[in-house]
Scaffold this motif. Structure first.
Motif, PDB file in Angstrom:
ATOM      1  N   TRP A  39      -5.701  -0.919  -7.641  1.00  0.00           N
ATOM      2  CA  TRP A  39      -6.650  -0.255  -7.038  1.00  0.00           C
ATOM      3  C   TRP A  39      -7.628   0.103  -8.007  1.00  0.00           C
ATOM      4  CZ3 TRP A  39      -1.839   2.474  -7.352  1.00  0.00           C
ATOM      5  CH2 TRP A  39      -0.847   2.080  -6.521  1.00  0.00           C
ATOM      6  N   LEU A  40      -8.895  -0.170  -7.489  1.00  0.00           N
ATOM      7  CA  LEU A  40     -10.041   0.429  -8.272  1.00  0.00           C
ATOM      8  C   LEU A  40     -10.769   1.595  -7.969  1.00  0.00           C
ATOM      9  CD1 LEU A  40     -11.388  -3.255  -9.076  1.00  0.00           C
ATOM     10  CD2 LEU A  40      -9.833  -2.023 -10.501  1.00  0.00           C
ATOM     11  N   GLY A  41     -10.044   2.476  -7.201  1.00  0.00           N
ATOM     12  CA  GLY A  41     -10.543   3.534  -6.470  1.00  0.00           C
ATOM     13  C   GLY A  41      -9.450   4.366  -5.922  1.00  0.00           C
ATOM     14  N   LYS A  42      -9.582   5.411  -4.988  1.00  0.00           N
ATOM     15  CA  LYS A  42      -8.867   6.145  -4.538  1.00  0.00           C
ATOM     16  C   LYS A  42      -8.851   5.629  -2.914  1.00  0.00           C
ATOM     17  CE  LYS A  42      -8.796  10.264  -7.158  1.00  0.00           C
ATOM     18  NZ  LYS A  42      -8.950  11.904  -7.298  1.00  0.00           N
ATOM     19  N   ILE A  43      -7.615   4.777  -2.959  1.00  0.00           N
ATOM     20  CA  ILE A  43      -7.573   3.948  -1.447  1.00  0.00           C
ATOM     21  C   ILE A  43      -6.958   4.801  -0.517  1.00  0.00           C
ATOM     22  CG2 ILE A  43      -6.660   2.106  -0.415  1.00  0.00           C
ATOM     23  CD1 ILE A  43      -8.348   1.424  -2.871  1.00  0.00           C
ATOM     24  N   PRO A  44      -7.834   4.715   0.756  1.00  0.00           N
ATOM     25  CA  PRO A  44      -7.121   5.487   2.018  1.00  0.00           C
ATOM     26  C   PRO A  44      -5.911   4.852   2.302  1.00  0.00           C
ATOM     27  CG  PRO A  44      -9.267   4.827   2.452  1.00  0.00           C
ATOM     28  CD  PRO A  44      -8.870   4.157   1.002  1.00  0.00           C
ATOM     29  N   GLY A  45      -4.679   5.905   2.809  1.00  0.00           N
ATOM     30  CA  GLY A  45      -3.611   5.447   3.182  1.00  0.00           C
ATOM     31  C   GLY A  45      -2.310   5.396   2.147  1.00  0.00           C
ATOM     32  N   LEU A  46      -2.880   5.835   1.007  1.00  0.00           N
ATOM     33  CA  LEU A  46      -1.828   6.041  -0.100  1.00  0.00           C
ATOM     34  C   LEU A  46      -0.938   7.300  -0.046  1.00  0.00           C
ATOM     35  CD1 LEU A  46      -3.354   4.405  -3.414  1.00  0.00           C
ATOM     36  CD2 LEU A  46      -1.814   3.380  -1.888  1.00  0.00           C
ATOM     37  N   HIS A  47       0.056   7.373  -0.637  1.00  0.00           N
ATOM     38  CA  HIS A  47       0.918   8.787  -0.589  1.00  0.00           C
ATOM     39  C   HIS A  47      -0.026   9.775  -1.197  1.00  0.00           C
ATOM     40  CE1 HIS A  47       3.705  11.749  -1.368  1.00  0.00           C
ATOM     41  NE2 HIS A  47       4.476  11.468  -0.548  1.00  0.00           N
ATOM     42  N   PRO A  48      -0.313  11.012  -0.806  1.00  0.00           N
ATOM     43  CA  PRO A  48      -1.065  12.112  -1.487  1.00  0.00           C
ATOM     44  C   PRO A  48      -0.810  12.215  -2.884  1.00  0.00           C
ATOM     45  CG  PRO A  48       0.418  13.214   0.351  1.00  0.00           C
ATOM     46  CD  PRO A  48       0.515  11.713   0.386  1.00  0.00           C
ATOM     47  N   ARG A  49       0.302  12.024  -3.470  1.00  0.00           N
ATOM     48  CA  ARG A  49       1.119  12.233  -4.557  1.00  0.00           C
ATOM     49  C   ARG A  49       1.106  11.031  -5.329  1.00  0.00           C
ATOM     50  NH1 ARG A  49       0.145  16.358  -7.568  1.00  0.00           N
ATOM     51  NH2 ARG A  49       2.178  16.186  -8.526  1.00  0.00           N
ATOM     52  N   GLN A  50       0.627   9.913  -4.931  1.00  0.00           N
ATOM     53  CA  GLN A  50       0.729   8.348  -5.384  1.00  0.00           C
ATOM     54  C   GLN A  50       0.072   8.515  -6.968  1.00  0.00           C
ATOM     55  OE1 GLN A  50       1.528   5.151  -4.466  1.00  0.00           O
ATOM     56  NE2 GLN A  50       1.151   4.637  -6.677  1.00  0.00           N
ATOM     57  N   ILE A  51       0.661   7.959  -7.799  1.00  0.00           N
ATOM     58  CA  ILE A  51       0.088   7.598  -9.264  1.00  0.00           C
ATOM     59  C   ILE A  51      -0.930   6.862  -9.170  1.00  0.00           C
ATOM     60  CG2 ILE A  51       0.550   7.048 -11.291  1.00  0.00           C
ATOM     61  CD1 ILE A  51       3.661   8.081 -11.222  1.00  0.00           C
ATOM     62  N   TYR A  52      -1.792   7.172  -9.819  1.00  0.00           N
ATOM     63  CA  TYR A  52      -3.297   6.178  -9.593  1.00  0.00           C
ATOM     64  C   TYR A  52      -3.208   5.706 -11.342  1.00  0.00           C
ATOM     65  CZ  TYR A  52      -4.907   7.679  -5.314  1.00  0.00           C
ATOM     66  OH  TYR A  52      -5.237   7.761  -4.001  1.00  0.00           O
ATOM     67  N   TYR A  53      -3.867   4.593 -11.287  1.00  0.00           N
ATOM     68  CA  TYR A  53      -4.295   3.855 -12.634  1.00  0.00           C
ATOM     69  C   TYR A  53      -5.281   4.841 -13.394  1.00  0.00           C
ATOM     70  CZ  TYR A  53      -2.030   0.163 -10.199  1.00  0.00           C
ATOM     71  OH  TYR A  53      -1.081  -0.754  -9.695  1.00  0.00           O
ATOM     72  N   PRO A  54      -5.605   4.481 -14.520  1.00  0.00           N
ATOM     73  CA  PRO A  54      -6.782   4.916 -15.494  1.00  0.00           C
ATOM     74  C   PRO A  54      -8.076   4.727 -14.799  1.00  0.00           C
ATOM     75  CG  PRO A  54      -4.986   3.970 -16.986  1.00  0.00           C
ATOM     76  CD  PRO A  54      -4.807   3.566 -15.587  1.00  0.00           C
ATOM     77  N   ASN A  55      -9.183   5.474 -15.144  1.00  0.00           N
ATOM     78  CA  ASN A  55     -10.165   5.218 -14.747  1.00  0.00           C
ATOM     79  C   ASN A  55     -10.732   3.742 -15.069  1.00  0.00           C
ATOM     80  OD1 ASN A  55     -13.601   4.853 -15.628  1.00  0.00           O
ATOM     81  ND2 ASN A  55     -13.338   6.713 -14.216  1.00  0.00           N
ATOM     82  N   ILE A  56     -11.330   3.175 -14.235  1.00  0.00           N
ATOM     83  CA  ILE A  56     -11.880   1.616 -14.222  1.00  0.00           C
ATOM     84  C   ILE A  56     -12.427   1.263 -15.636  1.00  0.00           C
ATOM     85  CG2 ILE A  56     -13.985   1.803 -13.009  1.00  0.00           C
ATOM     86  CD1 ILE A  56     -13.554  -0.949 -12.184  1.00  0.00           C
ATOM     87  N   VAL A  57     -13.440   2.197 -16.143  1.00  0.00           N
ATOM     88  CA  VAL A  57     -13.877   2.052 -17.358  1.00  0.00           C
ATOM     89  C   VAL A  57     -12.825   1.882 -18.394  1.00  0.00           C
ATOM     90  CG1 VAL A  57     -15.787   2.833 -19.100  1.00  0.00           C
ATOM     91  CG2 VAL A  57     -15.981   3.004 -16.614  1.00  0.00           C
ATOM     92  N   GLU A  58     -11.878   2.595 -18.313  1.00  0.00           N
ATOM     93  CA  GLU A  58     -11.037   2.542 -19.583  1.00  0.00           C
ATOM     94  C   GLU A  58     -10.055   1.670 -19.223  1.00  0.00           C
ATOM     95  OE1 GLU A  58      -9.269   6.655 -20.670  1.00  0.00           O
ATOM     96  OE2 GLU A  58     -10.052   7.285 -18.800  1.00  0.00           O
ATOM     97  N   LEU A  59      -9.688   1.230 -18.124  1.00  0.00           N
ATOM     98  CA  LEU A  59      -8.449   0.320 -17.709  1.00  0.00           C
ATOM     99  C   LEU A  59      -8.843  -1.085 -17.873  1.00  0.00           C
ATOM    100  CD1 LEU A  59      -5.714  -0.196 -16.056  1.00  0.00           C
ATOM    101  CD2 LEU A  59      -7.233  -0.490 -14.099  1.00  0.00           C
ATOM    102  N   LEU A  60     -10.023  -1.548 -17.774  1.00  0.00           N
ATOM    103  CA  LEU A  60     -10.617  -3.011 -18.026  1.00  0.00           C
ATOM    104  C   LEU A  60     -11.235  -3.176 -19.329  1.00  0.00           C
ATOM    105  CD1 LEU A  60     -12.140  -3.710 -14.412  1.00  0.00           C
ATOM    106  CD2 LEU A  60      -9.617  -3.966 -15.139  1.00  0.00           C
TER     107      LEU A  60
END
Length: 266
Positions: free
Chosen positions: A156-177
């Motif tokens: 995901w490249l953002g906070k996607i609707p429909g995900l579990h509210p406590r879902q683990i996210y990836y680092p910020n896109i600027v850091e990730l890529l």
């Protein structure tokens, strides 16, 4: 859904709910694209027939993914695995010598089954190191190969609707890529974040009837179980503990095979 947009605009729109979009119009445009593709396939088929190649040509049409249009709360593909996830369903059409005509094959199959199926149709020996099951004998006899299909989410490249509210996210896109080769300019995931990417993936395993989903959260993994035949979007994990235990063993095997191991499950 994003037109010719900048990466920032794409990410921002990925976080929007269905109220932000004209969904009926988008679906109409999508259906028009499918119709256009179908017309182009028809031209290729006509050319093969007129060239006298039909008797020794095998044609396979399939895709890398389907598409979500907010059936699971988000749009795109590979964002969630909830229930009867549309982005995890792809077409598979086979035509040619040795393939029975007019059969709609209902049992669950997988993209990794395409290669061994094609090899058998071409009478080419199958290498021992490939995965998948040939569907040829099952198509002919209309029998189920009794397969379990495995899926996992993308990035995901953002906070996607429909995900579990406590879902683990990836680092910020600027850091990730990262762009390791400035000459090619190819964007890749920064190697130091590989474990984070593996850890944050949702994963699922399913057969014709049951689907079990693994969701990594900040409070530990959460599982959801769906009956795809009865109610494909209702989590019924508490009603079928035996089914959960059986599918969890299979799903854990896939997770354990990751070259970069996700965090330990609870």
């Amino acid at each position: 859904m994003t037109r010719l947009a900048s990466p920032e605009e794409v990410i921002n729109k990925q976080e929007k709910s269905s109220e932000f979009f004209d969904v009926p119009q988008i679906i109409n445009l999508y259906d028009s694209c499918v119709k256009q593709f179908d017309d182009e396939v028809g031209k290729i088929m006509d050319y093969i027939d007129k060239s006298g190649l039909s008797d020794n040509t095998i044609i396979i049409i399939y895709s890398d993914h389907g598409a979500d249009f907010f059936e699971t709360g988000c749009w795109g593909q590979g964002n969630t695995l909830i229930g009867n996830d549309p982005s995890g369903k792809i077409p598979l059409i086979l035509k040619g010598p040795g393939i029975p005509q007019g059969i709609e094959f209902e049992p669950i199959t997988r993209s990794i089954d395409v290669m061994p199926t094609l090899l058998e149709l071409l009478n080419i020996p199958r290498p021992e190191n490939i995965d998948g099951t040939s569907l040829v004998p099952h198509i002919e006899n209309q029998t189920s190969p009794e397969l379990f299909a495995y899926q996992e989410t993308g990035i995901w490249l953002g906070k996607i609707p429909g995900l579990h509210p406590r879902q683990i996210y990836y680092p910020n896109i600027v850091e990730l890529l990262d762009i390791p080769n400035k000459n090619s300019g190819t964007l890749v995931v920064n190697e130091k974040f590989y474990p984070d990417v593996i850890y944050a993936k949702n994963r699922s395993i399913q057969n014709q009837k049951w689907k079990l989903i693994y969701i990594p959260t900040y409070d530990g993994p959460i599982y959801q179980l769906y009956d795809l035949e009865t109610d494909p979007y209702k989590d019924i994990i508490n009603q079928f503990p035996d089914i959960f235990d059986k599918l969890k063993v299979l799903l854990d095997e896939h997770i354990a095979n990751d070259p970069v191991k996700p965090a330990p499950q609870q």
